[in-house]
Every structure is written in structure tokens, then in C-alpha cells.
Enzyme design. Structure first.
Site, PDB file in Angstrom:
ATOM      1  N   SER A 170     -12.532  -3.209   0.107  1.00 58.72           N
ATOM      2  CA  SER A 170     -12.629  -2.684   1.430  1.00 58.72           C
ATOM      3  C   SER A 170     -14.268  -2.633   1.649  1.00 58.72           C
ATOM      4  O   SER A 170     -14.942  -2.308   0.630  1.00 58.72           O
ATOM      5  CB  SER A 170     -12.106  -1.286   1.344  1.00 58.72           C
ATOM      6  OG  SER A 170     -10.692  -1.396   1.415  1.00 58.72           O
ATOM      7  N   ARG A 194       0.750  -1.228  -0.046  1.00 58.20           N
ATOM      8  CA  ARG A 194       0.066   0.085   0.085  1.00 58.20           C
ATOM      9  C   ARG A 194       0.836   1.354  -0.004  1.00 58.20           C
ATOM     10  O   ARG A 194       1.685   1.431   0.828  1.00 58.20           O
ATOM     11  CB  ARG A 194      -1.082  -0.120   1.317  1.00 58.20           C
ATOM     12  CG  ARG A 194      -1.922   1.258   1.400  1.00 58.20           C
ATOM     13  CD  ARG A 194      -2.665   0.984   2.686  1.00 58.20           C
ATOM     14  NE  ARG A 194      -3.784   1.807   2.605  1.00 58.20           N
ATOM     15  CZ  ARG A 194      -3.726   2.963   3.357  1.00 58.20           C
ATOM     16  NH1 ARG A 194      -2.858   3.145   4.174  1.00 58.20           N
ATOM     17  NH2 ARG A 194      -4.836   3.615   3.494  1.00 58.20           N
ATOM     18  N   LYS A 206      -5.348   5.411   8.710  1.00 58.22           N
ATOM     19  CA  LYS A 206      -6.323   5.832   7.792  1.00 58.22           C
ATOM     20  C   LYS A 206      -7.066   6.665   8.644  1.00 58.22           C
ATOM     21  O   LYS A 206      -8.285   6.456   8.829  1.00 58.22           O
ATOM     22  CB  LYS A 206      -7.249   4.479   7.430  1.00 58.22           C
ATOM     23  CG  LYS A 206      -7.885   4.874   6.250  1.00 58.22           C
ATOM     24  CD  LYS A 206      -8.645   3.592   5.402  1.00 58.22           C
ATOM     25  CE  LYS A 206      -9.323   4.036   4.046  1.00 58.22           C
ATOM     26  NZ  LYS A 206     -10.025   2.997   3.501  1.00 58.22           N
TER      27      LYS A 206
HETATM   28  N1  TZP Z   1      -8.454   0.508   5.859  1.00 56.50           N
HETATM   29  C1  TZP Z   1      -9.164   0.256   7.000  1.00 56.50           C
HETATM   30  S1  TZP Z   1      -8.496   1.047   8.356  1.00 56.50           S
HETATM   31  C2  TZP Z   1      -6.962   0.637   7.502  1.00 56.50           C
HETATM   32  C3  TZP Z   1      -7.089   0.334   6.119  1.00 56.50           C
HETATM   33  C4  TZP Z   1      -6.231   0.403   5.097  1.00 56.50           C
HETATM   34  C5  TZP Z   1      -5.669   0.823   8.172  1.00 56.50           C
HETATM   35  C6  TZP Z   1      -5.431   0.089   9.409  1.00 56.50           C
HETATM   36  O1  TZP Z   1      -4.103   0.115   9.864  1.00 56.50           O
HETATM   37  P1  TZP Z   1      -3.713  -0.230  11.345  1.00 56.50           P
HETATM   38  O2  TZP Z   1      -2.551   0.461  11.445  1.00 56.50           O
HETATM   39  O3  TZP Z   1      -3.627  -1.458  11.538  1.00 56.50           O
HETATM   40  O4  TZP Z   1      -4.698   0.185  12.331  1.00 56.50           O
END
Ligand code: TZP
Length: 208
Positions: free
Chosen positions: A110, A41, A139
Site C-alpha cells: 500500500s 482482507r 478505511k
Molecule cells: N486501502 C486504501 S483505501 C482502502 C484500502 C484497503 C479501502 C477502499 O475501499 P472502497 O470501499 O473501495 O473505498
């Protein structure tokens, strides 16, 4: 190559946390720790950089039989031999993603609600991400949806469901107790002092 049904720990290599220089080392640590599937990503990186990073990761993921998934850019599957792509809600349909990829591949979607999850199943995504469960700096714009819908979701959706967003080693039991069977994690793996050890501990908690 692992099948999606045997994937319980989904790691994301987020270029916001890991530099390209550190990428091979951190990928090796995630693989060594037992991640089952890995996503690349890069929200701020140009496509050429994503391609360069994917090519660094592929020897390691293929060697371990771990599918590599490219976030956001299904068309890059024409340039790199990754196993799949992942798309958000705003981008493409699953069918469009498959067309852009131009070959057989995994397509993940997603989702942020049960309705979106059912729609992803309807349009034949191969798996879904469901979250963010909790607020997360990875995010920051996304609204947390909590744990309460997880169990019912598994009764309605038969695709592999990877819950995501604020999933950490320290809250894993709570998330599993809420009905989750598979998790996707970013910062709690990538920012750990010992990435392989942290990954192995999460994996153990997931598969016993
Ligand atoms: N999509 C929903 S939450 C997220 C993504 C890419 C990020 C999750 O990251 P983390 O650091 O595991 O909370």
C-alpha cells in the site's frame, strides 16, 4: 494464472462487508463478473479465520486463474496456497514479507504518496496500491490524496499501480481521465445489489 500485467480490476473480499457464510457465493460472483485479481482482507478476524476463508476462496480463484492475495499476513502463505500477500506501510519490508512467506509469491504494498510508491518500486514490490483517492468508510482513518498525482506517478513508477479508495462505477471515468490504468475496489462491488453485474460493468469500463 493471470500475470499482474494483465490485471486491471483488483477486487477485495473484505470480511467487514461479507460474512464467511456468504463468502463462496460472493467470490463466485466477483469471478463471474471478471475480477482479475482478488485480495482477502479481514481486519477484525483472527488468523485462523483468514485461513479458513482463504481455503474456501481458493478453489474458485484457482479455477478461474485469478491470483488470490492475503492481506497483512505474509506468514499465512505457508498455510494456504494463495499466490501472494499484501502489506501496508507500517508492517514489514518487502524482503521481510518474502521471508515470512517462505516461497516465491506476489508481494504488493500500500502507498499513500509518490514518495512511498517510488520506495516500493525500489524495494521490489510486485505491484502497489495507491490511495485512498477519496475518503472511504472501508478505511475511515486514512486521509484522501486525490486524483492530481496519478498521471505523474505513472511516469515515475513502472510497477502495476492499482488506485484505491472511493473508486466506484460512477466515478470511474473521472479516475481513468486522471491517468489511472488499474483500479482496486471494495464496497462498490461487494455492496452492489448484483455483484456479478456490477463487476462486469466496471471491467468493461476498464478494458473496453
Ligand atoms: N486501502 C486504501 S483505501 C482502502 C484500502 C484497503 C479501502 C477502499 O475501499 P472502497 O470501499 O473501495 O473505498
Amino acid at each position: 494464472m493471470k500475470s499482474l500485467s494483465s490485471c486491471f480490476l483488483y477486487g477485495i473480499m473484505d470480511l467487514g462487508y461479507v460474512t464467511a457464510d456468504d463468502l463462496p457465493k460472493v467470490t463466485a460472483e466477483l469471478v463471474q463478473g471478471g475480477v482479475d485479481i482478488l485480495q482477502l482482507r479481514g481486519k477484525e478476524q483472527p488468523k485462523a479465520e483468514i485461513v479458513r476463508c482463504a481455503k474456501m476462496m481458493l478453489p474458485l480463484t484457482k479455477g478461474a486463474g485469478i491470483p488470490l492475495i492475503i492481506n497483512d499476513y505474509p506468514d499465512l502463505l505457508r498455510e494456504v496456497d494463495a499466490e501472494g500477500c499484501h502489506i501496508g506501510q507500517e508492517d514489514f519490508s518487502v524482503a521481510e514479507a518474502r521471508d515470512l512467506a517462505g516461497r516465491l509469491c506476489i508481494v504488493g504494498r500500500s502507498t499513500h504518496s509518490a514518495e512511498q510508491a517510488r520506495a516500493a518500486q525500489q524495494e521490489k514490490a510486485d505491484y502497489i496500491g495507491y490511495g485512498p483517492l477519496f475518503p472511504t468508510p472501508t478505511k475511515p482513518s486514512a486521509k484522501a490524496i486525490g486524483l492530481s498525482g496519478i498521471r505523474a506517478l505513472h511516469e515515475q513508477v513502472q510497477l502495476p499501480i492499482f488506485v484505491i479508495g472511493g473508486v466506484k462505477l460512477r466515478n470511474l471515468q473521472e479516475i481513468i481521465q486522471a491517468g489511472a490504468r488499474r483500479v482496486c475496489m471494495v464496497s462498490d462491488l461487494l455492496l452492489a445489489a448484483e455483484v456479478a453485474k456490477q463487476t462486469a460493468e466496471v471491467k468493461l469500463a476498464m478494458v473496453g
